[in-house]
Design a protein around this motif. Structure first.
Motif, mmCIF file in Angstrom:
data_model
loop_
_atom_site.group_PDB
_atom_site.id
_atom_site.type_symbol
_atom_site.label_atom_id
_atom_site.label_comp_id
_atom_site.label_asym_id
_atom_site.label_seq_id
_atom_site.Cartn_x
_atom_site.Cartn_y
_atom_site.Cartn_z
ATOM 1 N N UNK A 30 87.225 63.350 118.047
ATOM 2 C CA UNK A 30 86.224 62.303 118.200
ATOM 3 C C UNK A 30 85.137 62.585 117.174
ATOM 4 N N UNK A 31 84.840 61.602 116.334
ATOM 5 C CA UNK A 31 83.828 61.758 115.301
ATOM 6 C C UNK A 31 82.641 60.869 115.632
ATOM 7 N N UNK A 32 81.458 61.484 115.647
ATOM 8 C CA UNK A 32 80.225 60.747 115.860
ATOM 9 C C UNK A 32 79.492 60.656 114.530
ATOM 10 N N UNK A 33 79.129 59.442 114.135
ATOM 11 C CA UNK A 33 78.398 59.209 112.894
ATOM 12 C C UNK A 33 76.942 58.921 113.252
ATOM 13 N N UNK A 34 76.051 59.761 112.766
ATOM 14 C CA UNK A 34 74.624 59.606 113.027
ATOM 15 C C UNK A 34 73.970 59.008 111.788
ATOM 16 N N UNK A 35 73.312 57.875 111.970
ATOM 17 C CA UNK A 35 72.612 57.215 110.882
ATOM 18 C C UNK A 35 71.136 57.116 111.256
ATOM 19 N N UNK A 36 70.270 57.523 110.327
ATOM 20 C CA UNK A 36 68.825 57.460 110.547
ATOM 21 C C UNK A 36 68.183 56.744 109.368
ATOM 22 N N UNK A 37 66.904 56.430 109.497
ATOM 23 C CA UNK A 37 66.138 55.811 108.418
ATOM 24 C C UNK A 37 66.140 56.741 107.210
ATOM 25 N N UNK A 38 66.127 56.168 106.001
ATOM 26 C CA UNK A 38 66.231 56.983 104.796
ATOM 27 C C UNK A 38 65.095 57.994 104.651
ATOM 28 N N UNK A 56 74.483 70.189 115.749
ATOM 29 C CA UNK A 56 75.945 70.291 115.859
ATOM 30 C C UNK A 56 76.353 71.338 116.893
ATOM 31 N N UNK A 57 75.648 72.447 116.942
ATOM 32 C CA UNK A 57 75.960 73.498 117.916
ATOM 33 C C UNK A 57 75.830 72.978 119.345
ATOM 34 N N UNK A 58 74.761 72.248 119.625
ATOM 35 C CA UNK A 58 74.553 71.700 120.970
ATOM 36 C C UNK A 58 75.628 70.667 121.303
ATOM 37 N N UNK A 59 75.946 69.805 120.356
ATOM 38 C CA UNK A 59 76.947 68.767 120.594
ATOM 39 C C UNK A 59 78.323 69.391 120.811
ATOM 40 N N UNK A 60 78.679 70.384 120.000
ATOM 41 C CA UNK A 60 79.976 71.032 120.164
ATOM 42 C C UNK A 60 80.054 71.766 121.494
ATOM 43 N N UNK A 68 89.756 67.099 123.166
ATOM 44 C CA UNK A 68 89.653 66.644 121.788
ATOM 45 C C UNK A 68 88.562 67.411 121.046
ATOM 46 N N UNK A 69 88.753 67.584 119.769
ATOM 47 C CA UNK A 69 87.768 68.250 118.913
ATOM 48 C C UNK A 69 86.665 67.249 118.590
ATOM 49 N N UNK A 70 85.419 67.715 118.566
ATOM 50 C CA UNK A 70 84.273 66.840 118.319
ATOM 51 C C UNK A 70 83.655 67.178 116.969
ATOM 52 N N UNK A 71 83.349 66.142 116.191
ATOM 53 C CA UNK A 71 82.711 66.286 114.888
ATOM 54 C C UNK A 71 81.463 65.404 114.861
ATOM 55 N N UNK A 72 80.442 65.866 114.142
ATOM 56 C CA UNK A 72 79.214 65.087 113.984
ATOM 57 C C UNK A 72 78.911 64.965 112.493
ATOM 58 N N UNK A 73 78.888 63.737 111.995
ATOM 59 C CA UNK A 73 78.558 63.447 110.605
ATOM 60 C C UNK A 73 77.174 62.833 110.552
ATOM 61 N N UNK A 74 76.331 63.371 109.669
ATOM 62 C CA UNK A 74 74.983 62.828 109.486
ATOM 63 C C UNK A 74 74.973 62.057 108.185
ATOM 64 N N UNK A 75 74.631 60.773 108.274
ATOM 65 C CA UNK A 75 74.665 59.929 107.087
ATOM 66 C C UNK A 75 73.271 59.538 106.697
#
Length: 75
Positions: A30-38, A56-60, A68-75
């Motif tokens: 499961x991949x979570x995509x985090x989007x914030x203001x520039x 990421x440590x807290x989310x994992x 399922x394996x969890x991933x967090x992408x920061x965009x």
């Protein structure tokens, strides 16, 4: 999990209304995509990526009860 990520990130940024978390689920991950203001990207990443690593440590850790394996992408 989306609520957890939003709860962690929103107090860190100047524009909490621009925090968006999307979820993409596949067979074994499961991949979570985090989007914030520039202007807030640096605040979420932190010096040398320390804040991003802590998030990421807290989310994992919160996702250890799933198969399922969890991933967090920061965009």
């Amino acid at each position: 999990m989306k609520a957890l990520i939003e709860t962690i990130v929103q107090p860190l940024v100047d524009y909490p209304e621009d925090v968006v978390v999307t979820e993409k689920e596949e067979d074994h991950k499961v991949t979570y995509h985090l989007t914030v203001h520039k202007d807030d990207v640096g605040k979420v990443i932190g010096k040398n990526g320390r804040i991003a690593k802590a998030i990421r440590t807290v989310v994992y850790a919160a996702g250890t009860n799933t198969t399922k394996r969890i991933y967090l992408d920061i965009m």
